[in-house]
Scaffold this motif. Sequence first.
Motif, PDB file in Angstrom:
ATOM      1  N   GLU A  82      54.552  61.162  53.850  1.00 30.06           N
ATOM      2  CA  GLU A  82      53.775  62.097  54.660  1.00 30.06           C
ATOM      3  C   GLU A  82      52.634  61.400  55.408  1.00 30.06           C
ATOM      4  OE1 GLU A  82      50.840  65.926  53.789  1.00 30.06           O
ATOM      5  OE2 GLU A  82      52.474  65.484  52.391  1.00 30.06           O
ATOM      6  N   ASN A  83      52.024  60.417  54.759  1.00 32.28           N
ATOM      7  CA  ASN A  83      50.807  59.807  55.308  1.00 32.28           C
ATOM      8  C   ASN A  83      51.008  58.476  56.018  1.00 32.28           C
ATOM      9  OD1 ASN A  83      49.446  61.975  54.272  1.00 32.28           O
ATOM     10  ND2 ASN A  83      48.402  60.859  52.650  1.00 32.28           N
ATOM     11  N   PHE A  84      52.177  57.823  55.808  1.00 29.69           N
ATOM     12  CA  PHE A  84      52.369  56.487  56.370  1.00 29.69           C
ATOM     13  C   PHE A  84      53.745  56.351  57.031  1.00 29.69           C
ATOM     14  CE2 PHE A  84      49.617  56.122  52.628  1.00 29.69           C
ATOM     15  CZ  PHE A  84      48.502  55.511  53.181  1.00 29.69           C
ATOM     16  N   ASN A  85      53.795  55.560  58.087  1.00 23.70           N
ATOM     17  CA  ASN A  85      55.059  55.173  58.691  1.00 23.70           C
ATOM     18  C   ASN A  85      55.698  54.066  57.858  1.00 23.70           C
ATOM     19  OD1 ASN A  85      54.962  56.812  61.152  1.00 23.70           O
ATOM     20  ND2 ASN A  85      53.259  55.479  61.755  1.00 23.70           N
ATOM     21  N   SER A  86      57.018  53.995  57.899  1.00 24.61           N
ATOM     22  CA  SER A  86      57.705  52.906  57.207  1.00 24.61           C
ATOM     23  C   SER A  86      57.526  51.606  57.983  1.00 24.61           C
ATOM     24  CB  SER A  86      59.190  53.231  57.041  1.00 24.61           C
ATOM     25  OG  SER A  86      59.802  53.372  58.305  1.00 24.61           O
ATOM     26  N   PHE A  87      57.723  50.492  57.323  1.00 24.78           N
ATOM     27  CA  PHE A  87      57.602  49.188  57.974  1.00 24.78           C
ATOM     28  C   PHE A  87      58.531  48.197  57.275  1.00 24.78           C
ATOM     29  CE2 PHE A  87      54.622  49.294  54.497  1.00 24.78           C
ATOM     30  CZ  PHE A  87      54.697  48.033  53.927  1.00 24.78           C
ATOM     31  N   GLU A  88      58.739  47.063  57.904  1.00 23.25           N
ATOM     32  CA  GLU A  88      59.604  46.034  57.329  1.00 23.25           C
ATOM     33  C   GLU A  88      58.788  45.170  56.375  1.00 23.25           C
ATOM     34  OE1 GLU A  88      62.519  42.347  58.738  1.00 23.25           O
ATOM     35  OE2 GLU A  88      61.836  43.849  60.192  1.00 23.25           O
ATOM     36  N   ILE A  89      59.220  45.118  55.132  1.00 26.37           N
ATOM     37  CA  ILE A  89      58.507  44.363  54.107  1.00 26.37           C
ATOM     38  C   ILE A  89      58.801  42.875  54.270  1.00 26.37           C
ATOM     39  CG2 ILE A  89      58.251  44.020  51.620  1.00 26.37           C
ATOM     40  CD1 ILE A  89      59.022  46.983  51.285  1.00 26.37           C
ATOM     41  N   ASP A  90      57.769  42.059  54.148  1.00 27.84           N
ATOM     42  CA  ASP A  90      57.858  40.611  54.361  1.00 27.84           C
ATOM     43  C   ASP A  90      58.715  39.952  53.277  1.00 27.84           C
ATOM     44  OD1 ASP A  90      57.387  37.848  54.576  1.00 27.84           O
ATOM     45  OD2 ASP A  90      55.408  38.178  55.449  1.00 27.84           O
ATOM     46  N   SER A  91      59.912  39.512  53.641  1.00 30.21           N
ATOM     47  CA  SER A  91      60.845  38.939  52.661  1.00 30.21           C
ATOM     48  C   SER A  91      60.379  37.588  52.131  1.00 30.21           C
ATOM     49  CB  SER A  91      62.243  38.805  53.283  1.00 30.21           C
ATOM     50  OG  SER A  91      62.198  38.014  54.446  1.00 30.21           O
ATOM     51  N   ASP A  92      59.678  36.806  52.959  1.00 29.14           N
ATOM     52  CA  ASP A  92      59.172  35.503  52.503  1.00 29.14           C
ATOM     53  C   ASP A  92      58.138  35.689  51.391  1.00 29.14           C
ATOM     54  OD1 ASP A  92      60.765  34.142  54.301  1.00 29.14           O
ATOM     55  OD2 ASP A  92      59.219  34.073  55.853  1.00 29.14           O
ATOM     56  N   GLU A  93      57.292  36.694  51.545  1.00 29.66           N
ATOM     57  CA  GLU A  93      56.292  36.960  50.516  1.00 29.66           C
ATOM     58  C   GLU A  93      56.950  37.487  49.236  1.00 29.66           C
ATOM     59  OE1 GLU A  93      52.782  36.432  50.692  1.00 29.66           O
ATOM     60  OE2 GLU A  93      53.616  35.213  52.317  1.00 29.66           O
ATOM     61  N   ILE A  94      58.018  38.241  49.398  1.00 28.64           N
ATOM     62  CA  ILE A  94      58.763  38.741  48.243  1.00 28.64           C
ATOM     63  C   ILE A  94      59.304  37.582  47.417  1.00 28.64           C
ATOM     64  CG2 ILE A  94      60.879  39.911  47.521  1.00 28.64           C
ATOM     65  CD1 ILE A  94      58.982  41.969  48.252  1.00 28.64           C
ATOM     66  N   ILE A  95      59.788  36.549  48.071  1.00 28.95           N
ATOM     67  CA  ILE A  95      60.337  35.384  47.372  1.00 28.95           C
ATOM     68  C   ILE A  95      59.255  34.716  46.526  1.00 28.95           C
ATOM     69  CG2 ILE A  95      61.283  33.048  47.691  1.00 28.95           C
ATOM     70  CD1 ILE A  95      62.748  34.184  50.183  1.00 28.95           C
ATOM     71  N   LYS A  96      58.059  34.565  47.096  1.00 29.64           N
ATOM     72  CA  LYS A  96      56.947  33.978  46.338  1.00 29.64           C
ATOM     73  C   LYS A  96      56.603  34.855  45.130  1.00 29.64           C
ATOM     74  CE  LYS A  96      53.913  33.463  49.704  1.00 29.64           C
ATOM     75  NZ  LYS A  96      52.654  33.040  50.382  1.00 29.64           N
ATOM     76  N   LEU A  97      56.609  36.151  45.347  1.00 33.05           N
ATOM     77  CA  LEU A  97      56.299  37.080  44.264  1.00 33.05           C
ATOM     78  C   LEU A  97      57.339  36.984  43.147  1.00 33.05           C
ATOM     79  CD1 LEU A  97      54.797  39.428  42.952  1.00 33.05           C
ATOM     80  CD2 LEU A  97      55.995  40.987  44.488  1.00 33.05           C
ATOM     81  N   LYS A  98      58.618  36.950  43.513  1.00 32.60           N
ATOM     82  CA  LYS A  98      59.691  36.893  42.514  1.00 32.60           C
ATOM     83  C   LYS A  98      59.607  35.618  41.684  1.00 32.60           C
ATOM     84  CE  LYS A  98      63.716  38.676  42.996  1.00 32.60           C
ATOM     85  NZ  LYS A  98      65.058  39.151  43.330  1.00 32.60           N
ATOM     86  N   THR A  99      59.193  34.527  42.304  1.00 33.68           N
ATOM     87  CA  THR A  99      59.034  33.269  41.582  1.00 33.68           C
ATOM     88  C   THR A  99      57.973  33.408  40.500  1.00 33.68           C
ATOM     89  OG1 THR A  99      59.669  31.989  43.530  1.00 33.68           O
ATOM     90  CG2 THR A  99      58.473  30.817  41.804  1.00 33.68           C
ATOM     91  N   GLN A 100      56.879  34.060  40.852  1.00 39.06           N
ATOM     92  CA  GLN A 100      55.814  34.286  39.877  1.00 39.06           C
ATOM     93  C   GLN A 100      56.279  35.216  38.753  1.00 39.06           C
ATOM     94  OE1 GLN A 100      52.728  32.931  39.665  1.00 39.06           O
ATOM     95  NE2 GLN A 100      53.189  31.612  41.418  1.00 39.06           N
ATOM     96  N   LEU A 101      57.008  36.249  39.098  1.00 42.09           N
ATOM     97  CA  LEU A 101      57.480  37.211  38.097  1.00 42.09           C
ATOM     98  C   LEU A 101      58.392  36.551  37.065  1.00 42.09           C
ATOM     99  CD1 LEU A 101      58.352  40.351  40.296  1.00 42.09           C
ATOM    100  CD2 LEU A 101      56.276  39.924  38.969  1.00 42.09           C
ATOM    101  N   ALA A 102      59.178  35.594  37.521  1.00 42.25           N
ATOM    102  CA  ALA A 102      60.167  34.961  36.646  1.00 42.25           C
ATOM    103  C   ALA A 102      59.528  34.109  35.554  1.00 42.25           C
ATOM    104  CB  ALA A 102      61.115  34.099  37.477  1.00 42.25           C
ATOM    105  N   HIS A 103      58.284  33.677  35.782  1.00 41.92           N
ATOM    106  CA  HIS A 103      57.677  32.720  34.857  1.00 41.92           C
ATOM    107  C   HIS A 103      56.439  33.224  34.134  1.00 41.92           C
ATOM    108  CE1 HIS A 103      59.891  30.122  37.803  1.00 41.92           C
ATOM    109  NE2 HIS A 103      60.283  29.567  36.662  1.00 41.92           N
ATOM    110  N   ASN A 104      55.910  34.372  34.539  1.00 44.20           N
ATOM    111  CA  ASN A 104      54.637  34.785  33.964  1.00 44.20           C
ATOM    112  C   ASN A 104      54.810  35.557  32.660  1.00 44.20           C
ATOM    113  OD1 ASN A 104      52.160  37.008  34.002  1.00 44.20           O
ATOM    114  ND2 ASN A 104      51.578  34.910  34.511  1.00 44.20           N
ATOM    115  N   LEU A 105      54.169  35.085  31.615  1.00 40.32           N
ATOM    116  CA  LEU A 105      54.335  35.668  30.286  1.00 40.32           C
ATOM    117  C   LEU A 105      53.594  36.991  30.127  1.00 40.32           C
ATOM    118  CD1 LEU A 105      54.049  32.418  28.120  1.00 40.32           C
ATOM    119  CD2 LEU A 105      56.113  33.533  29.016  1.00 40.32           C
ATOM    120  N   TRP A 106      52.459  37.157  30.817  1.00 33.00           N
ATOM    121  CA  TRP A 106      51.755  38.443  30.748  1.00 33.00           C
ATOM    122  C   TRP A 106      52.601  39.538  31.398  1.00 33.00           C
ATOM    123  CZ3 TRP A 106      47.751  39.813  27.848  1.00 33.00           C
ATOM    124  CH2 TRP A 106      46.885  38.832  27.374  1.00 33.00           C
ATOM    125  N   PHE A 107      53.221  39.238  32.540  1.00 33.70           N
ATOM    126  CA  PHE A 107      54.068  40.238  33.181  1.00 33.70           C
ATOM    127  C   PHE A 107      55.244  40.612  32.275  1.00 33.70           C
ATOM    128  CE2 PHE A 107      57.928  41.107  35.726  1.00 33.70           C
ATOM    129  CZ  PHE A 107      57.556  42.355  36.209  1.00 33.70           C
TER     130      PHE A 107
END
Length: 392
Positions: free
Chosen positions: A54-79
């Motif tokens: 309702e409040n925001f238009n959709s947009f294309e999510i940055d795939s390069d940033e997603i890759i960096k995020l996924k790398t962090q998720l794979a190794h972080n023990l707190w997550f």
Amino acid sequence: MPKILITGNGFDLNIGLPTLYSDFIKILNYIELNSNFDFQNVYSQTSNFSLINENFNSFEIDSDEIIKLKTQLAHNLWFKFFKNEYEIETWIDFENKIEYVLSKVFSSIEILENGIFSGKGLPENSIRFNTNVFDKKIEVIEVLSNFKIINFSNGLHIILNKDFLVTKYGFNINIDVNKITKHLYQQLSEFKLIFNYYFEIFISPLFNQIKITVDRNYFKNINYHYTFNYTSTFEKLYSQNITRHLHGKINSKENQIVLGINEIPIKESNYKKEFIPFTKYFQKLNNETDYIFIREIKYRQFENYVFFFWGHSLDKSDQDYINEVFDFIDEAKSQIKKIVIVYHTNISKSKMLINLLDIRGSKNIQDLMRSKILSFVQINSNELNSELNSNI
């Protein structure tokens, strides 16, 4: 004649930003397990997708940033720990879980020091023990295993991680508490990076896609704005450069947000030094985030003051700030002095009142409400507009 606005997460949630703990963990779980990162699939994981649409238009999510995020998720023990803790519902629960992990880890160190080692050295290859060493306390064993401090052998024995042992002359003589502390803190720093990435990828772009019309003059009479949020919501929507970020501001390059526990548990006083890096006050001092708070306006005691708490739970985790405001009002010699608590629903009002009574005590809160210094005002009410625009 200052008017001071203090905002919490509810300020962001009110316009639909997915900043609940559940939004954070559900989107990250989706990212970790999937490869389709379009707007619909990602944001439909949130608790209030209809408001986002309702409040925001959709947009294309940055795939390069997603890759960096996924790398962090794979190794972080707190997550990896948090994503399996299903009873966590709020950011306050999240902070309590950090304290829970630290308490389990440091209490286990005491058990090992007094039990296995107890002043004697063990041969380097003698690092395998029966689970009875922890009196079969499953929670302790699970936490130590999750953070790689121990491993399992055939499901019956535990093996101490050599990286966290003090070794001399071919013997393991003790647990290296300093190395464990550094390990946990490094993992928390990397978790903060995940947190920064989440906000940069999924929250910040929404400000450029907002569909609703915002009255940019709504807060024109606010003189100071303090926020517990990491976002730039107030600056982006109302174009006012008066915000102090009490817990830091999203920036993955600096990675200096405050994320930790409020106080060191009394029962863990033996490991006070080890707990310090995980406290909010240490991180604020160490990162040089804005911890001055209302001291910058405190010396003009005879002026009139109105404080607005907006979207803040008033929970005990931030009691130092809450006490500072209430003590300021109690001591002020002003003709007009007020604390206005902005609430969304009657349920949220009741929770905030309970929290205030817990922090300040019944006498202080009753006295303030009877004298009309403290009031609760509904978010869409004429009364709130009057308080915001009145001349004090």
